[in-house]
Write a protein that holds these residues in place. Structure first.
Motif, short mmCIF file in Angstrom:
data_model
loop_
_atom_site.label_atom_id
_atom_site.label_comp_id
_atom_site.label_asym_id
_atom_site.label_seq_id
_atom_site.Cartn_x
_atom_site.Cartn_y
_atom_site.Cartn_z
N LEU A 158 14.51 -15.44 12.59
CA LEU A 158 15.53 -15.50 13.64
C LEU A 158 16.91 -15.85 13.09
N ALA A 159 16.97 -16.18 11.81
CA ALA A 159 18.23 -16.50 11.12
C ALA A 159 19.00 -17.64 11.79
N ILE A 160 18.28 -18.69 12.16
CA ILE A 160 18.93 -19.89 12.70
C ILE A 160 19.71 -20.52 11.53
N PRO A 161 20.98 -20.78 11.71
CA PRO A 161 21.79 -21.29 10.59
C PRO A 161 21.40 -22.71 10.16
N ASP A 162 21.72 -23.04 8.92
CA ASP A 162 21.41 -24.36 8.37
C ASP A 162 22.06 -25.48 9.17
N GLU A 163 23.17 -25.19 9.84
CA GLU A 163 23.86 -26.22 10.63
C GLU A 163 22.98 -26.79 11.73
N GLU A 164 22.03 -26.00 12.20
CA GLU A 164 21.11 -26.48 13.23
C GLU A 164 20.21 -27.59 12.70
N PHE A 165 20.02 -27.63 11.39
CA PHE A 165 19.15 -28.62 10.77
C PHE A 165 19.94 -29.60 9.91
N VAL A 215 22.59 -33.01 9.90
CA VAL A 215 23.12 -34.16 10.61
C VAL A 215 24.17 -34.82 9.71
N PHE A 216 25.38 -34.91 10.20
CA PHE A 216 26.49 -35.50 9.45
C PHE A 216 26.62 -34.87 8.07
N GLY A 217 26.45 -33.56 8.02
CA GLY A 217 26.63 -32.83 6.76
C GLY A 217 25.45 -32.87 5.81
N VAL A 218 24.34 -33.51 6.21
CA VAL A 218 23.16 -33.60 5.35
C VAL A 218 22.04 -32.74 5.94
N TYR A 219 21.49 -31.86 5.13
CA TYR A 219 20.40 -30.97 5.52
C TYR A 219 19.11 -31.79 5.54
N VAL A 220 18.53 -31.99 6.73
CA VAL A 220 17.43 -32.93 6.88
C VAL A 220 16.19 -32.38 7.60
#
Length: 176
Positions: free
Chosen positions: A124-131, A133-138
């Motif tokens: 679905l190509a959900i962007p990394d920004e969805e995952f 928090v405060f600039g950290v991929y979590v």
């Protein structure tokens, strides 16, 4: 019970679940809440008519949601876990050992959520920004939080089953 009544009941439950899935794009928390509520509706089908009828209702809601629902991430969560978990829970809880039940439930949840995440990210190509928090991929933190949430969710499904049997069932099936 006549098959016509079973089909009508399953159709009604499926229609209600589909309406909830169609609402996923209207409310921000709908992505997570409405697949959960849609799946909980299938509890009645599992209790009254068994897993086969519930699987048919789940399949109908899943297919129609794929085509009609606007929030495909919510559809992925419904198909990957929340739609079929009430059906799977019924089978898992027939096992005698509580420890085995919990291990199977958590294993199923973890595999399904990782699969849903993978589908959302790569298909679905959900962007990394969805995952993020405060600039950290979590995503791993999300998974740990989801594991805690699952404990609450599993308890809620159990409460829903009890509430359905005690309060709702007699009102629906009074004349049957």
């Amino acid at each position: 019970m006549k098959d016509s009544f079973r089909v009508a009941f399953c159709g009604l439950v499926s229609a209600l679940a589909l309406v909830l899935m169609l609402c996923t794009g209207l409310i921000p928390v709908g992505t997570y809440a409405f697949p959960i509520f849609s799946g909980m509706l299938l509890v009645a089908v599992v209790i009254e008519f068994g897993e086969k009828w519930a699987v048919a209702a789940f399949a109908a809601v899943s297919i129609l949601s794929l085509f009609l629902a606007g929030d495909k991430e919510a559809v992925a969560y419904f198909i990957a876990f929340f739609g079929f978990y009430p059906i799977a829970k019924s089978g898992i809880e027939r096992l005698r050992s509580r420890a085995v039940q919990y291990i199977l439930k958590y294993a199923l949840f973890t595999v399904c959520i990782v699969a849903a995440f993978t589908v959302c990210k790569f298909v679905l190509a959900i962007p990394d920004e969805e995952f993020t928090v405060f600039g950290v991929y979590v995503p791993w933190v999300f998974l740990l939080v989801a594991e805690v949430f699952f404990l609450v969710y599993d308890k809620c499904v159990t409460v829903m089953v009890t509430r359905y049997i005690v309060s709702i069932r007699n009102k629906i099936f009074k004349s049957h």
